[in-house]
Design an enzyme around this catalytic site. Structure first.
Site, PDB file in Angstrom:
ATOM      1  N   GLY A 101      19.525 -17.505  -6.878  1.00  0.00           N
ATOM      2  CA  GLY A 101      19.990 -18.937  -6.699  1.00  0.00           C
ATOM      3  C   GLY A 101      18.862 -20.005  -7.111  1.00  0.00           C
ATOM      4  N   GLU A 124      20.752 -17.212 -11.275  1.00  0.00           N
ATOM      5  CA  GLU A 124      21.632 -18.548 -11.081  1.00  0.00           C
ATOM      6  C   GLU A 124      23.236 -18.039 -11.711  1.00  0.00           C
ATOM      7  OE1 GLU A 124      21.314 -21.649  -9.372  1.00  0.00           O
ATOM      8  OE2 GLU A 124      23.325 -21.467  -9.680  1.00  0.00           O
ATOM      9  N   CYS A 179      16.465 -19.954  -1.768  1.00  0.00           N
ATOM     10  CA  CYS A 179      16.127 -21.027  -1.191  1.00  0.00           C
ATOM     11  C   CYS A 179      17.492 -21.977  -1.259  1.00  0.00           C
ATOM     12  CB  CYS A 179      15.018 -21.648  -2.130  1.00  0.00           C
ATOM     13  SG  CYS A 179      13.790 -20.680  -2.330  1.00  0.00           S
ATOM     14  N   ASP A 182      23.792 -21.954  -0.419  1.00  0.00           N
ATOM     15  CA  ASP A 182      25.147 -22.531  -0.248  1.00  0.00           C
ATOM     16  C   ASP A 182      25.261 -22.303   1.318  1.00  0.00           C
ATOM     17  OD1 ASP A 182      27.772 -23.619   0.148  1.00  0.00           O
ATOM     18  OD2 ASP A 182      28.418 -23.156  -1.922  1.00  0.00           O
TER      19      ASP A 182
END
Lengths: 283, 583
Positions: A101, A124, A179, A182
């Site tokens: 992500g 991502e 990091c 969500d």
């Protein structure tokens, strides 16, 4: 009046220009915005290799492509080779650090000079954002052509919650960064969180013993959740605070991620925890 | 109307087998003359009568079906849900939820967005699909069909799963046809596949959410204990997670979970836009209100979450392999493993209990969903897998290496000429004098495909056994004093063109086969009759029956592109989803 079609057209034009002109100008985020949530259970339209051996990394790390000398050893094996798929271009080294992500890629860009001999990959799930990072890396490489900086970072679109074993062999990675994931506040959405005891088994699988998972979030609840779930997993132990603070990657992660900067601007809190992959017990 | 048999399982080596038909399980003796022995029926709590009574107003409160994990009541009212289009629709949906429990929690389920129907995309399509379904389902709840039937090797225990109520039933079988119901355990999510470990102590249950639970075959204590080794993923974050740690089993006391939860979710430091701040304010008000403890819907019986995929599981199988290290206590030199297959083409090999958190390897090579896994008894090192691919794959599962492929789509085309794809629904292995054989069942294909597993680990096609209906299940039954098995197949005889006499056709649902002189090919020996005729007045429409019997092909991913992924999310989309998930 700027209607949506117009906007889309602009985006496309901008990005084509970015790619085709080979500009050294960094891309602008506003042409790559995408909603901050993606459903990890959805099929999307993902491209992923069937096995890690099938993955062709050469377009992500062109500076690390192994010289394509005719391999004398494998020559006699040609006959059997012909039956299976042609193996992809090899790199001189494997990806060892993954930012799951990676968002707009702030951490990757900051880590690139800090870990110059390591291949770092951002993963991502949002296409737009992935393209941003790819364009950003392209521009940075052009800007730093003389120093060869940023050749060691790459970014691809993937749903790591489903497909990390398609990209990485067992024990291939030494660091995983998670990091500002969500938070999925809702109780019923907790299964969608990127850290869970069942999913931690997959992180343990791709990490080599001694490898580290880095986590950071501005949501205390989520921090507690991640700590609990990693501590409860028998393949991980939490790294003590002093050791954690001595890690340069932690410093970079605190200050250099895009989300980290945003939290800073808003004077928010940041919660960091890192975990070490333990050896598996004998079986 | 009568029904076909849909599940079969041999019971030990006494020539007995059981067969599930609708919501009942019948036991047969395959002696010289096949004979019906006994029958068990699901206590049909969901009979139409009752359903109709409870439907009109109090659908939400029907005691018979409490959706586990649901907490519809304590959601803040301001919450906007994407799919709720118009009130009457959401109401209809709520009703369906209560009655069929077909749709689990919407966006959070792996299956909801199947085929790319994720949140926020293909809205039109999603609605179109859902609406007729909900209307249909509102008419009558799906009957609790037996969807999985398995037995221990010695036939002493039978485990069945009924789909609609997500229940795992355990029976003790006396070896002579009499079964005693031991327990009914309702799982939080619908089980997709179960496997009994070779020590006959544990049921491995894989569900639609991607989780695998271990349940003791025989529930340890009659009094239901709140197990602490419950699913972490659904536990409140205040409880102590210990999923894989059996050691810390008593750390999470129920009392700790009762403590008022300090809310440390979103706060003004994490949420900034006006709209979100308003939502946060709203949410705080909600929290301030006293409210009932949310029902967490966790099972009260002993169970342990072993592992999980972020995908829908389709198959689980218990396996054993030689230990890689000498065990300290000098116990058996093999170790248990758990092999799981999912809709995202993965076959995962994990260690068995108590180290199920360790993934040993993956068997990667499928390019479509995995539908069935099979470890042939005589060759426990080999795994055979099939699914949406045109081939069956043969693996050295412990090493994660592909040993070979055998095409099956071509074989299917010999039966169904225009078949463009195949969905392998079940793989079954049996041992005969000539060696080890594997039978493949492909969805909606009226034939059995029989392969021999050769010593060089290849599958050699032996026979395609064309049958008068789509095959639903197969089992090899060995009589007590014989090394030669007989084969029983359950078929769905409706694809008969002139099926005016459906009821008669359903009498032809259980087919018997015996080996011919060659020792490897089968010849039909007629049908097995004698089950109680239409014991339940279960009225099931054909399309509803299809929905229960044919579930594998729908696992296939479609090539639908997601607009919001590719382009910029539409304005409309933004308007629909303004607030992040706050709880």
């Amino acid at each position: 009046m700027t209607g949506p079609p117009n906007k889309r057209q602009k985006r496309e034009d901008y990005r084509r220009a970015q790619r085709e002109t080979g500009t050294s100008e960094l891309p602008q985020k506003r042409f790559y915005r995408q909603r901050a949530h993606a459903n990890p259970f959805s099929d999307h339209h993902l491209v992923y290799p069937t096995t890690p051996q099938d993955m062709d990394w050469s377009s992500y790390f062109p500076a690390f492509v192994a010289d394509q000398q005719p391999n004398i050893v494998s020559e006699p094996a040609e006959a059997t080779e012909a039956v299976s798929k042609p193996s992809p271009t090899k790199l001189t080294k494997d990806v060892e650090v993954v930012d799951i992500g990676c968002g707009f890629g702030g951490l990757l860009v900051a880590l690139a000079p800090a870990l110059p001999d390591t291949l770092l990959l951002g993963m991502e799930i949002r296409t737009q954002v992935t393209e941003y990072v790819q364009d950003r890396i392209r521009a940075l490489r052009i800007q730093n052509a003389d120093t060869n900086l940023y050749q060691n970072i790459g970014c691809l679109r993937a749903n790591t919650m489903k497909f990390s074993p398609n990209f990485f062999r067992k024990g291939q990675l030494s660091k995983i960064f998670i990091c500002f994931p969500d938070p999925h506040f809702k109780h019923r959405k907790h299964k969608a969180r990127i850290v869970s005891t069942t999913l931690n088994s997959e992180y343990a699988y791709v990490l080599k013993p001694g490898g580290i998972v880095y986590t950071i979030t501005d949501v205390e609840d989520l921090h507690d959740w991640m700590v609990q779930h990693f501590e409860a997993h028998l393949s991980f132990e939490r790294v003590p605070e002093e050791e954690q603070e001595a890690d340069t990657c932690v410093k970079i992660m605190r200050t250099e991620t895009e989300e980290g900067k945003k939290v800073e601007r808003n004077k928010g809190q940041k919660f960091v925890a890192i975990f070490r992959r333990l050896e598996d017990p004998p079986w | 109307m009568n029904l076909p048999y849909q599940c079969l399982s041999a019971l030990g080596t006494g020539g007995l087998f059981c067969a599930a038909k609708g919501t009942s399980i019948h036991t047969f003796d395959l002696g010289a003359d096949p004979q019906f022995l006994s029958s068990w029926s699901h206590p049909l709590r969901f009979k139409q009568k009752q359903a109709e009574n409870s439907k009109p107003q109090d659908g939400e409160d029907t005691p018979m079906e409490e959706a586990p994990g649901e907490q519809a009541n304590d959601q803040p009212p301001s919450k906007k849900r994407k799919l709720d289009e118009g009130t009457e629709y959401s109401k209809a949906e709520a009703e369906v939820k209560v009655e069929t429990e077909n749709e689990d929690d919407d966006a959070a389920t792996p299956e909801a967005p199947a085929n790319g129907k994720g949140k926020g995309k293909n809205k039109g399509k999603g609605k179109d699909q859902k609406k007729p379904k909900s209307e249909y389902a509102a008419v009558r709840p799906e009957a609790p069909f037996v969807i999985i039937l398995t037995a221990t090797d010695d036939g002493s225990h039978v485990v069945a799963v009924t789909g609609q109520d997500k229940a795992i039933w355990t029976f003790e079988h006396d070896g002579k046809g009499a079964s005693k119901e031991l327990s009914q355990r309702v799982m939080p999510k619908r089980p997709c596949s179960i496997s009994i470990t070779s020590d006959k102590k544990t049921i491995l249950c894989a569900d639609k959410f991607g989780d695998v639970y271990a349940l003791p075959l025989l529930p340890s204590s009659p009094a239901p204990l709140p197990s602490s080794s419950t699913p972490l993923l659904e536990s409140p974050s205040t409880s102590t997670p210990d999923a894989n740690a059996s050691a810390s089993a008593d750390t999470a006391s129920p009392a700790a979970q009762q403590q008022p939860k300090v809310h440390r979710g979103a706060n003004t430091l994490t949420v900034h836009s006006q709209r979100n701040l308003r939502a946060l304010e709203e949410q705080r008000k909600q929290l301030a209100k006293p409210r009932e403890a949310p029902k967490d819907g966790r099972p009260t019986f002993e169970h342990e979450l072993l592992l999980g995929h972020v995908s829908m599981l389709t198959a689980v199988t218990a396996a054993r392999a030689p230990a890689s290290s000498s065990s300290p206590d000098g116990s058996s030199s093999t170790r248990p493993y758990i092999i799981t297959g999912d809709r995202d083409e993965h076959i995962r090999v994990s260690r068995g209990m108590p180290q199920a958190h360790v993934i040993e390897t993956y068997c990667l090579g499928h390019e479509s969903f995995v539908g069935a896994l099979c470890i042939p008894g005589p060759q426990p090192k080999i795994l055979i897998s099939g699914g949406g691919d045109a081939d069956l794959l043969v693996w050295d599962w412990r090493a994660g290496t592909l040993l070979g492929r055998t095409e099956i789509l071509g074989r299917v085309r010999e039966v169904v000429q225009d078949a463009a794809k195949v969905a392998v629904a079940k793989l079954y292995s049996y041992e005969a004098e000539l060696g080890c054989f594997v039978v493949a069942i492909c969805e909606r294909v009226p034939a059995l495909f029989i392969f021999q597993l050769k010593d060089n680990n290849t599958l050699e096609h032996v026979q395609t056994l064309q049958l008068p209906g789509n095959v639903l299940d197969v089992t090899a039954v060995k009589a007590a004093n014989s090394q030669t098995p007989k084969l029983v197949a359950a078929v769905d005889p409706t694809n008969d063109a002139e099926s005016n006499h459906l009821d008669n056709n359903f009498q032809q649902s259980l087919l018997l086969f015996e080996l011919d002189g060659s020792g490897s090919t089968w010849t039909p020996k007629g049908t097995i009759q004698g089950g109680p005729a239409a014991s339940e007045d279960l009225e099931v429409a054909r399309d509803e029956l299809d929905k229960v019997l044919y579930t594998v092909e729908q696992l296939r991913k479609t090539e639908l592109r997601d607009e919001t992924e590719q382009g910029e999310p539409s304005e409309k989309y933004y308007k629909k989803l303004p607030v992040p998930d706050l709880d």
